[in-house]
Each structure stands twice: as structure tokens, then as C-alpha cells.
Design a protein around this motif. Sequence first.
Motif, PDB file in Angstrom:
ATOM      1  N   UNK A 182     -16.287   4.172   5.667  1.00 59.09           N
ATOM      2  CA  UNK A 182     -17.570   5.778   6.067  1.00 59.09           C
ATOM      3  C   UNK A 182     -16.410   6.990   5.721  1.00 59.09           C
ATOM      4  N   UNK A 183     -16.399   7.572   5.002  1.00 63.25           N
ATOM      5  CA  UNK A 183     -15.258   8.834   4.954  1.00 63.25           C
ATOM      6  C   UNK A 183     -15.402  10.562   5.462  1.00 63.25           C
ATOM      7  N   UNK A 184     -15.792  10.022   7.138  1.00 65.94           N
ATOM      8  CA  UNK A 184     -16.219  10.779   7.744  1.00 65.94           C
ATOM      9  C   UNK A 184     -15.319  12.282   7.563  1.00 65.94           C
ATOM     10  N   UNK A 185     -14.007  12.240   7.478  1.00 61.48           N
ATOM     11  CA  UNK A 185     -12.977  13.228   7.307  1.00 61.48           C
ATOM     12  C   UNK A 185     -13.952  14.091   6.452  1.00 61.48           C
ATOM     13  N   UNK A 186     -14.192  13.725   5.497  1.00 60.77           N
ATOM     14  CA  UNK A 186     -14.317  15.060   3.598  1.00 60.77           C
ATOM     15  C   UNK A 186     -16.049  14.115   3.685  1.00 60.77           C
ATOM     16  N   UNK A 187     -16.165  13.815   3.214  1.00 60.94           N
ATOM     17  CA  UNK A 187     -17.692  13.480   2.564  1.00 60.94           C
ATOM     18  C   UNK A 187     -18.850  12.970   2.966  1.00 60.94           C
ATOM     19  N   UNK A 190      -9.474   6.911   4.853  1.00 59.64           N
ATOM     20  CA  UNK A 190      -9.106   5.171   4.649  1.00 59.64           C
ATOM     21  C   UNK A 190      -7.448   6.106   4.384  1.00 59.64           C
ATOM     22  N   UNK A 191      -6.998   7.379   3.949  1.00 61.31           N
ATOM     23  CA  UNK A 191      -5.988   7.835   3.344  1.00 61.31           C
ATOM     24  C   UNK A 191      -5.456   7.812   5.306  1.00 61.31           C
ATOM     25  N   UNK A 192      -6.027   8.013   5.997  1.00 57.20           N
ATOM     26  CA  UNK A 192      -5.051   8.562   7.240  1.00 57.20           C
ATOM     27  C   UNK A 192      -5.293   7.524   8.006  1.00 57.20           C
ATOM     28  N   UNK A 193      -5.804   6.292   7.905  1.00 57.35           N
ATOM     29  CA  UNK A 193      -6.151   5.230   8.112  1.00 57.35           C
ATOM     30  C   UNK A 193      -4.732   5.069   8.515  1.00 57.35           C
ATOM     31  N   UNK A 194      -4.690   4.062   9.711  1.00 54.78           N
ATOM     32  CA  UNK A 194      -3.347   4.300  10.361  1.00 54.78           C
ATOM     33  C   UNK A 194      -3.842   2.000   9.911  1.00 54.78           C
ATOM     34  N   UNK A 195      -4.602   1.688   9.790  1.00 52.50           N
ATOM     35  CA  UNK A 195      -4.621   0.117   9.441  1.00 52.50           C
ATOM     36  C   UNK A 195      -5.721   0.860   8.176  1.00 52.50           C
ATOM     37  N   UNK A 245       0.603  15.466   9.507  1.00 50.88           N
ATOM     38  CA  UNK A 245       0.129  14.678  10.269  1.00 50.88           C
ATOM     39  C   UNK A 245      -1.535  14.697  10.128  1.00 50.88           C
ATOM     40  N   UNK A 246      -2.290  15.833  10.628  1.00 53.46           N
ATOM     41  CA  UNK A 246      -3.805  16.028  10.233  1.00 53.46           C
ATOM     42  C   UNK A 246      -3.847  16.060   8.876  1.00 53.46           C
ATOM     43  N   UNK A 247      -3.107  17.024   8.281  1.00 54.03           N
ATOM     44  CA  UNK A 247      -3.959  16.967   6.577  1.00 54.03           C
ATOM     45  C   UNK A 247      -4.042  15.931   6.026  1.00 54.03           C
ATOM     46  N   UNK A 248      -5.240  15.630   5.712  1.00 56.46           N
ATOM     47  CA  UNK A 248      -5.856  14.503   4.816  1.00 56.46           C
ATOM     48  C   UNK A 248      -5.670  15.097   3.475  1.00 56.46           C
ATOM     49  N   UNK A 249      -5.682  15.398   3.082  1.00 54.43           N
ATOM     50  CA  UNK A 249      -5.217  16.736   1.603  1.00 54.43           C
ATOM     51  C   UNK A 249      -6.650  16.322   0.912  1.00 54.43           C
ATOM     52  N   UNK A 250      -7.988  17.713   1.515  1.00 51.25           N
ATOM     53  CA  UNK A 250      -8.598  17.299   0.868  1.00 51.25           C
ATOM     54  C   UNK A 250      -9.721  19.024  -0.537  1.00 51.25           C
ATOM     55  N   UNK A 251      -8.235  19.354   0.692  1.00 56.49           N
ATOM     56  CA  UNK A 251      -8.575  20.968  -1.557  1.00 56.49           C
ATOM     57  C   UNK A 251      -9.616  21.933  -0.302  1.00 56.49           C
ATOM     58  N   UNK A 252      -9.469  21.739   0.804  1.00 51.06           N
ATOM     59  CA  UNK A 252     -10.263  23.180   1.214  1.00 51.06           C
ATOM     60  C   UNK A 252      -9.900  24.526   1.188  1.00 51.06           C
ATOM     61  N   UNK A 253      -8.266  24.040   1.594  1.00 51.03           N
ATOM     62  CA  UNK A 253      -7.475  25.233   1.767  1.00 51.03           C
ATOM     63  C   UNK A 253      -7.578  25.757   0.170  1.00 51.03           C
TER      64      UNK A 253
END
Lengths: 1108, 498
Positions: free
Chosen positions: A248-253, A296-301, A826-834
Motif C-alpha cells: 500500500x503506497x499510502x504515502x503517495x499513490x 516502501x522507501x520510507x519504511x523502517x523495514x 526523514x520526511x522527504x519521500x521523493x514524490x515530485x510535488x515540490x
Amino acid sequence: MSKRIWQHPEVPAGETTVSWRSLGQLEDTPEFRSWMEREFPQGVAEMDNEEDAETSRRSFLKLMGASTALAGFGMVACRRPESYIVPYNKAPEWIIPGKATYYASSRPTASGAVPLVVTTFEGRPTKVAPNTLHPDMSGTDAFTQASILDLYSPSRSRKVLKQGKPSSRAEFEAALAALAADKAAKVGFVFGEDVSPTRSRLAKELAAKFTDAKFYSYEALSGAKIFGDGVRAVADFSKADRVVAIDCDFASLDFQGSTIPFFERRKPEGKDYSKKADGASMNRLYAVESAFSLTGGMADHRLRVAPSQLLGIAAYIGSALGVSQAAGVTATTDEKTISWLKPLVEDLQAAKGKSVVVAGSRLPAAIQTLVAAINEKLGNVGEGKPLRYVRTENEGFGDIAKLKADLDGATVDTVILLTPANPILDAPADLKISDSFAKAKTVIHFGERTDATALAATWHVPSSHYLESWSDARTHNGVYTVVQPMILPLYSDCASEVEILSALLTDDGKLVTGEGADGKPSPAYDAVRKTFEAIGGKGSEPWKKLLRDGFHAGTSFETVAATLATGALTAPAAAVEGTYEIVFATDASVYDGRWIDNGWLQEAPDPISKLCWDNAALIAPQTAKDMGLYNEIVELEKVSALGKRTNVGEDGEGEHRTGPMIKITVNGASLEIPVMISFGQAEKTIVLPLGYGQGFNDEDKFDRGAKNTGTVGQVGVNSGFNAYPLRTAAASYFVTGAAVEKTGKRYPLAVIQEHHAMYGRALAREVSTQTDEAKGDFAEQLEGVKLQGNDGHAPENISLYKQQNNKGVSHLWDELHQWGMSIDLSSCMGCNACLIACQAENNIPIVGKEQVARGREMHWIRMDRYYAIDQHNDFDPGNPSFVPQPVACVQCESAPCETVCPVNATVHSEDGLNVMAYNRCIGTRYCANNCPYKARRFNFFDYNKRNPLVPHNLYKGPFGEKQVGTAPHLQRNPNVSVRMRGVMEKCTYCVQRLKDAKIRQKRGQKQEALLAGKASPDSQVTTHTLRIPVDSVKVACQEACPAGGIEFGNLKDGDKSVMVRAKGVDRNYDLLNYIGTKPRTSYLARVKNPNDKMPDAAFVGKATIHMH
Amino acid sequence: MASATEHAPSTTRQGPKLPVLEREKLILNGRSYHWITDRICSVLENRQPLLWWLLFLPSALIAAIGVGLSLTYLVSTGVGVWGMSNRTFWGWDITNFVFWIGIGHAGTLISAVLFLTRQNWRTSINRAAEAMTIFAVMCAGIFPAFHVGRVWMAWFLAPIPNSNAIWQNFKSPLLWDVFAVSTYFTISLIFWYLGMVPDLATIRDRCKPGLRKMLYGIFSLGWRGGNRQWSHYEMAYLLLAALSTPLVLSVHSVVSFDFATSVVPGWHTTIFPPYFVAGAIFGGFAMVLTIMVPARQLYGLHDLITMKHIDNMAKIILLTGTIVGYAYLMELFVAYYSGALYEMEAFRIRITGPYWWAYLAMMSCNVLSPQLFWWKWCRENLWVVMGVAMCVNIGMWFERFVIIVGTLGRMFLPGDWKTYSPSWVEVSLFIGTIGMFLSLFLLFLRFLPCINIAEVKWTLLESDPHFDDKHDHPDHGADVVAAYQHELHSKGAVEAKA
């Protein structure tokens, strides 16, 4: 013409943003009045502020729309602008040319409306930003930021079509009137998945009028509704200490609830950096997924598994927790997976009621049901808990299978498609929905594009953009939010959903769009106002407040209980030995295909693969080896003796990277598509992003489909490969048993980033909350952030220049403002919004696939992403950690670019900006060579003047096709220069916003003094009064960020500014510190919060090296 | 060829005379003043050989197309027609600029430094070397002038007062470049022209009346060869030589600052100025050989440009080539010794990265190939000499390519790494400048004296006013000349007999 009055609230008292109008009122003396009469006869009318005429501001906006189109908006270019500036002969209310006006609105989406504040200039919307007042504010994603371009898109549908041929609006109106008159019409309405109270109300009225009417909702990438009719789950991540994402890509899509609370809890110092770093305050994210997602990129595991394994994993967790539904399902038996899951289950048990397990919304119902049951079991569900079920107004809508059945069974013979989806393209292939449409008497399609469905339908009516139409929507928590127009529809044939439904409700079926007769408001306006009266009460006050704030406070969806299926779960397809599994992924650029004609999104690199303008089959390196393609792909990195790539692109024009094409056969269909290696995704799994390959022209050399069908515009043509034909209703998210064969062909790919590792350079830094033998505990690791890489060994940077004069005052130093920025990895996920927000704000052009392939993209923010793998990682060495790092100009105090410019085109401002004078730049490009961050962008061609999307157009020089005066130019921010070819450009910290804020501050002081009745010589001007309020100015990227990762502010504000506090935390570091550039943008190291009982805990949080 | 003869020691009033090796003759076969004038003038007075036309026409065509057309396309369309990207902002443009500027170096060195140090062998080659300098700098100037994005705004580089009161950035090495290169060009041009005045007068005097005579007359500035004129001329020439000597060091030092003052790993090194100057002299001499050896064959100038000249130039190439090799190795050592990760990586990537082949070409052409000149037979064999000279030309081009392209594509952040390859427009512009250089040089051969007629005569023993004064002249100049002429005569008699 009668006086124009806004449908908008008054300016609140004390507000300083409106200038002369208030001043005029202030000085309402007889002298002033007579002067005003003489100078501005229209302005006098303004001052008789009586509601003497009830007209909509939209009629004014129509006027505006026309004059802006005529004016061509004098692009502030480096050369003398050619423009025709027509003065207003009736001064519109509140409009000051060149000054922005802001309105609240929202963008409806399937996951809930995105509350927005829209910037308009002279009636043109130019930029959207999140509405920070809104309780459901969650930043904006890249799609929302890019949606404004669609308003002006040249490929936007403008004309009514009948059977795919141009027709007239009158003809359609006649057809609609006939339909409205036929109360026995067997009409089916297909809505999108978004929630609109007005639409729901109208639907009920329609159901009353048309007794045989049926209602459906359909969007391509919406999943199973397991909670019942109209019920959905909303997560509140602020309450979740432990989060498990099952694909589940809840952070982005795959939005599940506001992301901002989730990301706030990724910062160990708290959301505003006011606390001491505390690892225990952080949440912990586990991700189990097939493709690499930003979540997944943000995940600790992170565990990578083939999609067919997901059910077994959910079942394992379920049965470990004693969930009854897990009983009939075979849990995973893989030892390694279990060793990973065991501590996870313990962690979940320890965080009962404070955790949430989210499943991808497109996963099979069985997995979603299991996950829902797990949440129930853990006590995570309910009011005040991390997860709640809500009842939306989208009740009683059938799905697409029902629509098909009704069409085939002739229960419905007229279909009105109001969904943003494109069913001819994106409906599951085995439904053969086009056959069913063919059976219908009439298919009326509303849409912004003449896509495949538009051309197949009986009627296509261009729909108004959401910034052109009145409507309303609910956010994910159900807050009532208004969708208000900023401009009248640019094209007269456009109609909105509410307008169509309203027309059908009238007896004569007259379609009124945009503006009613005699300047009366649109029927949609009345419809929305009527809906609101039931929610917010009658009278103009609540309505005005709604329009001003954009939402009605205190509204929410009702929390309900859901009854989960208890019977045996139908397991999805199992893995087939010797074949591949395919994930039909949501694409970060085109979503389900609806954004295919959006140039900003197409050019934004995919956050994971960094591919632009196309999709490709993504496979893991080991899978590539298994397919025998690895060497063929990797070989592309080599350069031959003439400096040419060994594999030149098909068009022979240069340094394209090409990918070998494979043929994938599954579900009785096959697809030829290029492959790319994507690290960290599951083995034996092919990820196919959906939504591409919608239309081709004669430039297509790969025989990807029918040519010149007209289903896409200039942006989307020849872009990518259509994976929808492989997708069936039963396997809409993933499928097993795919066969792959090589084709020997190659396809050119425009990949923005070609190198994926940091090569031992401590660029994007990472630490772990867990104690490490070599690096020490969390506190020690935080202290070590500044010493990572070479930095511990670099000598102190001592400048030979004197920074102060004899009195200790710094040279050229503005005591009021010194700007700075912090980016929290730590909070940047790399989503392109910026990246896209910056593009919208700063008039950054797109350059097209071919130029991107040459490395000439113009984005001022480059979203670097690095993979790193711990060399000792024996748990899963194929699962690297993922660290994104947005890099824009870091505004060095000691800037290498400034010293080398021979003509002084880039210099330092007193408030600490590294400013760029476009008019002075001659384009030696030395500054960019000397920029260690490579943050500068050169206009190799006249991208703004010559259309980069016409093949080879840029290379035709003066003979190329011009695009001056086309609609996209209306999107331009008039406060930012449009750069011509041959000049350098880069991030300016949105200097136009900073200047604007400073001017407003000064003007506000003046106004305050005037209000106090002081003569101007008596008014005191101090540092305090001239410094803009703390953190009151936001830059475009910061504003857009859905993760709260960017802070911007004034260093002179000290600790009052969040940015200064962020810079004060231990994990703050300067990128490439050892060069001594003294950047103003600093980064905060990413913190991973692993569970020390997990088998891979020791390899987490180690993306960068220490060199002690 | 005359071989060295050992003289027995004798005693003079200065003390015991030590054995010396007789100097090799700079002009062979005892050529007279008249012969020298005739031979040099014949190059431009006679019809040009077929080969001249065969070389000139294609060169001129290539220049017109390569320079004219590709610049027109570049300016009308944008720098995007070249192969650069937002990672590698310079490519062949600056590579070629530095390459041509380097070639322009030998001219000043030969004409000024060797003049001041009384190296008489310079006289046979200085005119052509200076011409080469002028033309090479002209070629070089095209690249920085046109590589900018808005060439019509290039006048911003000039310190012209303007309404915005914006001055140039005097901290920028690019601005230093503008001054250094333009100064160098101006001084070189004046120096070249001044040195040519007596020769132009000679040609004027040999011309039949007409346009030709008039033009040579104008350009020879009324030269009559009077004593006062010679006295002033020599003083002016000496002063100009002194003035241009520092330029030998300054121009390429400044060009190297374009790189050395940056923060880019691989550029940011203090070794660059001496290394660039040595490299420029190295490349310049190679280019002098590349054009003078064929010209010598074509126009039969063997007696004026002797193997002694070629030998000297080969030795300079050997010396400077070794200095350059030392610099290459020292760069690597410093990068290693610095302990700076980015510095080390920059050089590692140069050697093993995507442009390893360019590094290899540079190393083998610049460092290994000149080592052949340790052997005398290599210096004597014109094929070997030409081969090495060509290698050096290629190697020096690659040196600049490695420094510029090899560095920019691999800087600090791997996220922005990208390789570069030139487009046909860049390639054709470079080939065009080669055409331009050749055609200008061929025109020079056609219209101007390619060897300094006046000065080359000074190297004859008979030019020494005291050469027949046995008392003043311990070498007994007149005797030596008489003996030499006798030897030649008898050799000729023997040959005739045979």
C-alpha cells in the motif's frame, strides 16, 4: 452594464493585503471623492458599495478571460516583450494588475477532495497551493500541482463531438432536451469515485424524475469495496505508533488518510523541531510490497515479495493474532519471511489500538478483508482510533460489471459518462465494455480530453475544468469543501457535471453553462448553494464564510461500523512455477492514464525508475539475469571511442539510453515493452505502470497501435506502452503466469538519473535509532551526522576575506532578512510535488523526451534518489535502502557560481540570495560548471517560444513552429520572467514571493501609521516593524510538500522560526560541506526507526558511511 | 650535412683556447644573400604548385562550410544544437578553444623568447610560427565568442560604460581570458607585422609596377633600409620582444585559471598554470613541425630550414613533453596524497571511467610518443618526426578533452552524472577551424614571405661585420667560410665527376 460584485466575502478588518481600496475608504474625504470621480469614474461606482445588482463575478471573469487571451499576457521575457496591453475600461473589483488574488477551492479526487488556495492574476488561475486552514489539509501531490496546466492544455477538448466528428453545441442541447423530456428514459449515470454532496442530491432528484435511471461509479484504479455500500476506511496516522503497509503506497499513490501526520512522526524532534530528539516518539513503518514504492522507501523495514505471496503473509499475521478469517487461508511457510514477520506481529501486539495495518486499495478483496480483520482484532478501529470507517454519500452506485450487465440486458440504453475514467481504454479487458457501449442507444461522454471513450461515444461534451465550475466535495474525513471557479470556461462548449445534471432536472432540459442569461449565475452555483443551505444553514453569512475559507467547519463523515465478510475468502491466483508475475502499477506521472496529456507530469521523472515520458517493464537485477537481459541493459552505460553511446536511439539523434524490448504474454494478450532494471523489487515480478500508450502518430516506429486516432494530444502521443489489455477483472492488480520472450528490438528511454549509488560519498545521510556497535547509540549517531563521510576530516573553513568591517558589521548584510531553508530527509519521500509546484510557480518550460534524454531538463529541483545496501546484509542483499534527495540551488553564502561569471549576471543579494539577472546573462555556462550541486539549468533552446513537442522542431531554429500566444502561456506567473534561450536559470527561493512579502510588510506599516492618524514623518520604522512576521512567507516547494519536509524562513527570526530550529538539530548538515560554500539550504539526515528484533534491523539506517 | 670538426687547442690573448665543437651551419650549402632573397621570394612570386591548390581549395571549402554554416546554425537556433547538457555545460567548444590557444603559443616563444636569448636558429622558423600563432588564435577566438548562449550580448564582456552602470566581474577568470587573449593577439599581430616590414619592402622592390607593388608598398611603410631605419626598427623589435615574453607565460596561465580557480575536483589544482604553459609550448612546437616540414619539402627550403632546426624543435618537444608527463603524474599523486575523496574519485574516474580511452590517448600521445626523440635517428627521420608531431597534436587535444569533458560529467553528486557526446555541429565547427587554419596558412605562404629574409641572413657568417678580421674573430670566420666553400666546391666536383 451593471456593476460587478464578487460572490466573495468582505476583506476582514486589519487585513493588509488589499491596498488602494482600503486606503480609499480610509481617506474618504470630499476632496478624495472628487479626485476619484475625475480620475476613475468606474472607481466611484466601486465606492457606492451597495448590493444594487446581483450578478456573478463569473461574468466579470468572462470579460477577463477574453481580455487576457487577447493580451497574450506580455510575457516578461529577456527581450522587449511584444504585447498589447488593454487597460480596463471598467475596473473590476479587487483586481490590481500584476497582483495576485487568492481564492479557496478544491480539487475533487477519488480519495477525497484536495483543499486548495488558488492564485489568480487578473482572473487567470496560475497556481494552486494547499489550504492550510482546512482540517484535512494534506499538502498537495504532484497531480494536484500539475492539474492547473490541464486548464490551459492545448490538447484539451474544446468542441462537442458526435460520433467522433465535430458537431455543435446546439445539436447536443437538443439531444439533451429530448432526454430530459423523456421521463421513462432508461438512463445510466456513471460517476467518478469522488464524493460530491450536490451531485448526490441531484442524483436522488434524478432518480425521482427518471424512474428507470441507474447510477454507477467507476474509476480504473479503485479497488474492491469490502466494507459495504458507500463505506470506506480512513486512517489517522497521527495516532498510529506502528504502521504496516501491505503493498500500500499510502504515502503517495494510494491515499488512505492525510500523510502529514505520518511524516510529522518521522521527525524525532517533533513536527516543529521544538523537542529534543527522541526515537521513541517516532512511528515505525513496516512495508511488504512487490514493486518499490515511495512508502516502501520510507519504511523502517521492508520486505519484498511477489504479489502472489501477499495473501499468505496477511494470513500469517492474521492467524498469529488469532483472526478468524485467516483460518481458511494458507499462511506463508517461507522460513525467512516468517523470521521477518514474527517480530512484526509482536510489535503490533505491543501497540494494540495504536497501530494500523493498511492494505493496498487495489489488492484482492481477500487480502483487504484479512487486513481489516487484523485491525479490528488489534482494536485499531473506531472513533479516536488510528482507523475509522465512514459512510460517504456515494451510496447505491453500481460498478462497471453491473453497468455492463445492465447494458447487455437492455435495462439501460442511454449512458452518461461523467467519470474521469476512460473505460474504453482502462476497463478490464475481459469485460469488453466497448461491445456493451455499442449496444446502447446513446452514450454521452463528458471529459477534458477527446480520449478513446470520447471518440467511441455518441456524444462527447468537453467538460469544464474544476477551476472553471461550481461544485462541492468531501475531503477524506468528510469535511464539506467547496469547489469554486476562478474563471469562466475558456471554451464555450464546456459544461460541468453539476450543470448537466441540473439541465436534466429541468423540464425543458436547457443546458446553461458558465453564466446564465443576463449575467445570472450558473445553475451549478444555485445547486451548490442549495446543497450547502441544508448543511451550513441559510443566509449569506455562512455561504460567504464557506467561499472565503473553502470549507464548512465541523462537518464530517459519519463514523460507522463495518461488517466484514466472515465466510471463506477467495484466494487470488497462486504463483505458477517458471513464469512471471505482473503488477499493474499506478503510475506516478499519468496515474491511470488521465494525465497522459499533461506535460509537467510526463516530464517529471518517475520517483523510482527516474524514467520520463514513457513507461517500461521494471524488473529486479536478478530477474534480468534470469531473463538473459542483464548484460544487454548494463552495457548501455558504456561509451564508445567516439563518445557515442554504444546504443544510439532509434531517431539517431543522440545520447539516448535504450532498453531491450520483451514480449509479455498473459491472459491471452501480449505486450511488447522495453525493460529497465529497478532495484529492490520482488524477483520474478514485472511491474507494468498503467495508463500509457494511448495514441500514436507516424513518428512511432514500434508499431504500438493504431496511428493518428486522435485519442491523445501532442504531449501524450507516442508515449509509452498500453498495459491495460493484459488486465482482467479478476486480475486487476496483479496476475501470475506470464510468459516472457526477447524480441531483439530496442526502445529509447529518457532516464533522468543514470547512477544510483552514492559511491561512498556522504550525500543523503541516514542514521538509526537503534544502537550500532560501530556507530554508537541514537544520540551518538545524531552527533556523528555532521562527521559522516569526509566531513570529519575536512579542516575548518577559514575565509581569507574579511566578513565584517572595523565595527564588526557584516558587509552587505541585511539586518532584516536572511533567508534559509531546511530539507528534512526523514520526511522527504521523493514524490515530485515540490518539483511540479516549482515548475508552476516559476514558469519552467518542459523540453520534451528527446531533450530530457540529452540531460537538458529544466526542473529547478532535481529529485536525486540513491540506493544503498549494507555490505553485510545477508538477509536480503537485493533489497537496498532508498534515499531521495531533492537538490535545488542551495544559495551558497560563498557561491562558486558568482565568482566565475564574467558579466556579473549572478550576484549575491543582501538578504542572502544568490540571485540571477537573466537580462545580464550571456550564457557562458561557467557558473553551472562550477556549481558543485549542478543546480543550474541552461536554456539550450527557446523552449518557451518553440514548441519542443513537435518532432525536431527545436532544431529547426527560426524555421521551427512557434507557440507564442497559445493557451499554456496564460498559466504563466506574471511576476517571474520567462527566460529566453541562451540564459542560465535556477532556484531563486521564489524571490518574487519574498519581494512581495517585504512590500506588503512595508505597506502594512504605512497603513497602520495612517490608521493611527500619524503623518508619515512621525511614523517610526524599526527593524521590528519592517521584518516580515515569522514564517509568514512560504516558498512554492515548501507549500506543496505533502510530507512537511521543507521549512523556509528568516535566519534573523532566531528560534521563533521553525526553519532555524530545524537547522539547530543535530542531524542538520550541509551538503558538500567541505568545499566551504556555506549553503543556506541544509539537509536533515534521515532517521530510521528499526525494530531491533527484526532480522534485518542491523542493516537499517546505514545508507551513508562513516569514515572514522 | 656538415659534421662537427674538432679544433686543436691553441693559445690566444684571452687564455688557453679550449676545444670546441664547431656550430652546425644554420644555412647550408653556403647560400648567398641573393640566393636567400630569391628563394624565399620565389615562393610567393612564382605560380603555386598544384599541391597548393589541392590543399587550399578543400581547406577553404571546409572552412566556409564548417565555420560559416555551423556558426550560422548555432546562432540562429541555439546552443542546443551542440551536445552539451545540464550536467556537462562545456564540451568540444572549450576543448577546441584551449587546443588552438595552446598551438598559438610556440609562435611567441620562438619569436620573442628565442630572440631575447639570441637563439639564431629561430630566424628560419619564426615568421611561419608567428603566422601560425595569429591564425591559431583566430581559430581559438571563435569558440569562446560563439559558445555563449546569447552571442549578440557578448559585448557585455567589454568594459564599456553602459546605462545600467554594471561592470564586468573582475574576479572571473573568463574575463581575464578576454583580456589575456585579446592582448596576446594584438601584440602577436604587431610583432609579426613589424618583423615583416623589411621583407615586404624587399618584395615591393622586386615587383613590377601595379596593384601588387602598390599594396606591398603600402604595407612596407616606406621602408628604405637606411641605417636610421634599421636602428629604430631593431630597438622597436627588441622592445616588442620584451613586451611579449611575459605573454608566453600569462596567456596559458590565465586559460588554465578557467579551471584552476574553480571548485571542481580535477580542475581545482595549483599545478595547472605551469603545466598548461609547458603543454602549450609542447603542442605549439608540434604544430610548427606539422606545417613547416611539408612547406620545406614543397618549396625546397632545405637549405634554410635544416635538420638542425628540426632537431632543435624535436628536443624542445621532448623536454616539454616530459614536463607534461611529470605534471600528469603529479596530478595523480597530489590527488592521492590530498586524502580528499572527491579529488581521488575524479582522477580514478578519469582513468577508469567512461572516457578512459581519452585518458589513454592523452597519455600515450603526449608522454610516450615524444620519448622517441631521445634517439637521434628518430629526430633525423622526418617520417618519425612528423608522426610524433601528429601524435602530440592529437594528444594535446585529448588532454583538454579529458580535463573538460571527463571532469564535468562526473562531479560531486552521482545523481547528476551523465556522459557527453558531441553533435555533428560541433564536429563540423572544429573541422571548419582546421580548414580555416590551413587556408589562412596557405594564403600566408602565397602572399607573404614565409621565412624572415632579413633576419635569416644575419645568421650567415658573412653577416658578422668582423668575420674577416682575424684578430677580432678567433674563429677566423673568413677562413672558415672559404674552407667550407672549397669543400662544397670539391664535393660538387666529385659529385659531378661521378
